[in-house]
Design an enzyme around this catalytic site. Structure first.
Site, PDB file in Angstrom:
ATOM      1  CG  HIS A   1      70.527  47.396  -1.439  1.00 11.21           C
ATOM      2  ND1 HIS A   1      70.441  47.492  -3.189  1.00 11.21           N
ATOM      3  CD2 HIS A   1      71.327  46.597  -1.409  1.00 11.21           C
ATOM      4  CE1 HIS A   1      70.889  46.456  -3.803  1.00 11.21           C
ATOM      5  NE2 HIS A   1      71.327  46.063  -3.052  1.00 11.21           N
TER       6      HIS A   1
ATOM      7  CD  GLU B   1      56.770  29.146   2.812  1.00 15.06           C
ATOM      8  OE1 GLU B   1      56.852  29.407   3.339  1.00 15.06           O
ATOM      9  OE2 GLU B   1      57.640  27.784   1.743  1.00 15.06           O
TER      10      GLU B   1
ATOM     11  CG  ASP C   1      54.595  32.366   1.163  1.00 13.03           C
ATOM     12  OD1 ASP C   1      54.456  33.429   0.502  1.00 13.03           O
ATOM     13  OD2 ASP C   1      55.488  32.151   1.405  1.00 13.03           O
TER      14      ASP C   1
ATOM     15  CB  CYS D   1      60.776  30.062  10.118  1.00 11.79           C
ATOM     16  SG  CYS D   1      60.791  29.799   8.459  1.00 11.79           S
TER      17      CYS D   1
HETATM   18  C1  PEP Z   1      57.352  32.172   5.108  1.00 14.34           C
HETATM   19  O1  PEP Z   1      57.097  32.283   4.041  1.00 14.34           O
HETATM   20  O2  PEP Z   1      57.065  33.063   6.667  1.00 14.34           O
HETATM   21  C2  PEP Z   1      58.994  32.293   5.383  1.00 14.34           C
HETATM   22  C3  PEP Z   1      59.672  32.500   5.928  1.00 14.34           C
HETATM   23  O3  PEP Z   1      59.594  32.148   3.809  1.00 14.34           O
HETATM   24  P1  PEP Z   1      59.870  33.584   3.387  1.00 14.34           P
HETATM   25  O4  PEP Z   1      59.207  34.906   3.571  1.00 14.34           O
HETATM   26  O5  PEP Z   1      61.544  33.069   2.640  1.00 14.34           O
HETATM   27  O6  PEP Z   1      58.868  33.670   1.969  1.00 14.34           O
HETATM   28 MG    MG Z   2      57.540  31.766   2.439  1.00 13.99          MG
END
Ligand code: PEP
Ligand code: MG
Length: 583
Positions: free
Chosen positions: A208, A449, A473, A520
């Protein structure tokens, strides 16, 4: 940020240099305000068997009062309170109703004859251990919510008001809050005071303190261990939210250097602000799409304010967490369509639920042997068709209001792609039967991923409309490093040539097929690696809105052709890429 007013000179030998995780960038220089120990001294005694009901009643009254306090705070939030604050306080007030907290604590009173305070701290420990064992970093951090809520109830039981630092000080410079942990309610109180940074013993990137500090744009360093035992009230501190360094009682020449850095950083931010409406185009004329990652619908505004080209990742699981029931189709539709409308025609990529066997929903208490490799994300959704259909119908309905793309996490097999396509078609048929409007050619993409899909990507590209590389991931699964395990965090290496080759192969293959591909994961928002990603061929980045202008600045100073040559030659030799050589 102001520099401190006439700080007392301190000798170099008295300087202490501490380090934690810098979670919000920026510099702060000011005096420490050390918040008292968060855990209250709790009285332990056994009650008489006949007093059990009365003690349970005392507990329930305290819970009710704590809930009223929180609800009162939600109802009287100042207009300029950070957006997350209301939601966080509401989560705390909901926790006060949680069966695991209320009934299990009463059971301890009834069965063991503990007094209410003792029962509450015992149950808090049990829940804390359960949260600490969770694989998901976000959920693990939620253990701090339980602790904070319990502390609030203990304060009510003890009859003492919420203890917060006093800010009556003759010192007119900035104040830096030093705490074990900071609850959302504490944050609300602290907002009104003059303070320039937070540093805490506990917490990680999704604590937080980090979430709220980020939205308030205040530098923060968390996970410092036992910082409160090393810093005294009134110590002069330098907080470097970039590196995670905290300097205690620095000598004048160090102070001068940080006053200079602070001013330079403020100039940089002001200049970056001017880039908001500038085109995201490289020196050799290549347009680069910069999109935003969001977790809650309200964050769409921050994405727009940062000049995002769209939402590249809406992590829908945040709608499902911190509650006991599942969000209905209507609730999800409202959430998704509010983002679509807010983005005014820009594309919105919504990821289907990424929840795992360790992240239980509504009493679904199965525990996987290895949750990261278990029934997670799309595997979970395909195993729970009703839950998946509800989400898909909501997503399709939202597509009637603008450009929506469906992004599917953790895809590793082609049959999963087929199953997803079939599930979307089924959701569409249900809407057709209702006569409800939606985008019949909605685009469907997969997160890259899991290394398997990156290595054998072609058939996936053929059957999908777009890809998004989840580096968080992808790194974890390629290097066999649990991304949430601090014991191996030094081996979590985004720059490992194997990881970069997987990214490169995905980008090159998608380019050959003419299909869009984004990154992402956290790498996309790290401006130190922007040039390298451009050199790998990336043209679509999705990141936290706050990082967008830093990345845009790098894009505008880059030359993709030159970068491609340099990056390719290092990759061919499977060598580490020297980031400095790309500047
Ligand atoms: C990732 O794995 O890079 C991703 C964007 O998803 P998360 O971090 O939500 O697993
Ligand atoms: Mg992920």
């Amino acid at each position: 940020m102001n520099s401190p007013q006439s700080p007392a000179p301190v000798s170099f030998s008295s300087m202490l240099c501490l380090r934690g995780h810098g979670v919000v960038k920026g510099y702060a220089i000011g005096r420490a305000v050390v918040m008292g120990a968060a855990a209250l001294e709790v009285v332990h005694y056994r009650i008489q068997p006949e007093a059990v009901e009365e003690e349970c009643e005392r507990l329930r009254n305290a819970l009710a009062q704590a809930r009223n306090e929180l609800q009162h705070m939600v109802a009287h939030l100042p207009e300029d309170a950070p957006r997350e604050m209301g939601a966080l306080l509401t989560v705390h007030s909901l926790l006060l109703d949680d069966r695991m907290l209320v009934e299990s604590t009463c059971d301890l009173i009834v069965e063991r004859h503990y007094n209410a305070e003792w029962a509450l701290t015992t149950q808090g420990q049990i829940l804390g251990e359960q949260f600490a064992a969770m694989e998901d970093e976000y959920l693990r951090e939620r253990g701090s919510d339980i602790r904070q809520v319990i502390e609030r109830v203990l304060r009510v039981l003890s009859g003492s008001p919420v203890a917060l630092p006093t800010f009556e000080s003759s010192y007119s410079g900035e104040l830096i809050v030093v705490a074990r942990d900071i609850s959302p309610a504490d944050m609300l109180r602290l907002r009104g005071a003059r303070f320039g940074a937070f540093i805490t013993d506990l917490g990680g990137a999704t604590s937080h303190t980090a979430i709220v500090a980020r939205s308030m744009n205040v530098p923060a360093v968390v996970g410092m261990g036992n910082v409160r035992s090393l810093i005294r009230d009134g110590d002069l501190l330098i907080v470097d939210g970039m590196s995670g360094a905290v300097l205690v009682n620095p000598p004048q020449f160090v102070l001068d250097e940080y006053v200079r850095r602070q001013a330079a950083y403020a100039d940089d931010r002001a200049e970056l602000g001017r880039l908001r409406d500038a085109e995201s185009v490289t020196l050799d004329g290549v347009t680069v799409k910069l999109e935003a990652n969001i977790e809650l619908p309200e964050e769409a505004e921050a994405a727009l304010a940062a000049g995002a080209d769209g939402i590249g990742l809406f992590r829908s699981e945040f709608l499902f967490m911190g509650r006991r029931d599942l969000p209905s189709e209507e609730e999800q539709y409202e959430a998704y369509s509010s983002v679509v409308r807010a983005m005014q025609g820009r594309p919105v990529t919504i990821r289907t639920l990424d929840i795992g066997a360790d992240k239980t929903l509504d009493g679904d208490a199965t525990v996987a042997t290895n949750p990261a490799l278990g029934l997670r994300a799309i595997r979970y959704c395909l195993a729970h068709p009703e839950l998946f259909q509800t989400q898909l119908r909501a997503l399709l309905r939202a597509s009637a209001h603008g450009k929506v793309r469906i992004l599917v996490p953790m895809i590793a097999h082609l049959h999963e792609v087929h199953a997803v396509r079939e599930a979307i078609a089924a959701a569409g048929r249900e809407l057709d039967a209702r006569g409800t409007d939606y985008d019949h050619s909605i685009e469907v993409g997969a997160m890259v991923e899991i290394p398997a899909i990156a290595i054998a990507i072609e058939p996936f590209i053929e059957r999908l409309d777009f890809l998004s590389i989840g580096t968080n991931d992808l790194i974890q699964y390629t290097l066999a490093i649990d991304r949430a395990d601090t014991d191996v965090s030094d081996l979590y290496d985004p720059m490992h040539p194997a990881v970069l080759r997987l990214i490169s192969h995905t980008l090159n293959s998608a380019e050959r097929w003419g299909k869009p591909v984004a990154v992402c994961g956290e790498m996309a928002g790290d401006s130190r690696v922007t040039r390298m990603l451009l050199g790998l061929g990336l043209r679509e980045f999705s990141m936290h809105p706050q990082q967008l202008l830093d990345v845009k600045k790098e894009v505008r100073q880059s030359h993709t052709n030159a970068l491609r040559v340099k990056v390719a030659s290092a990759l061919n030799r499977a060598e580490r890429i020297d980031l400095d050589s790309l500047n």
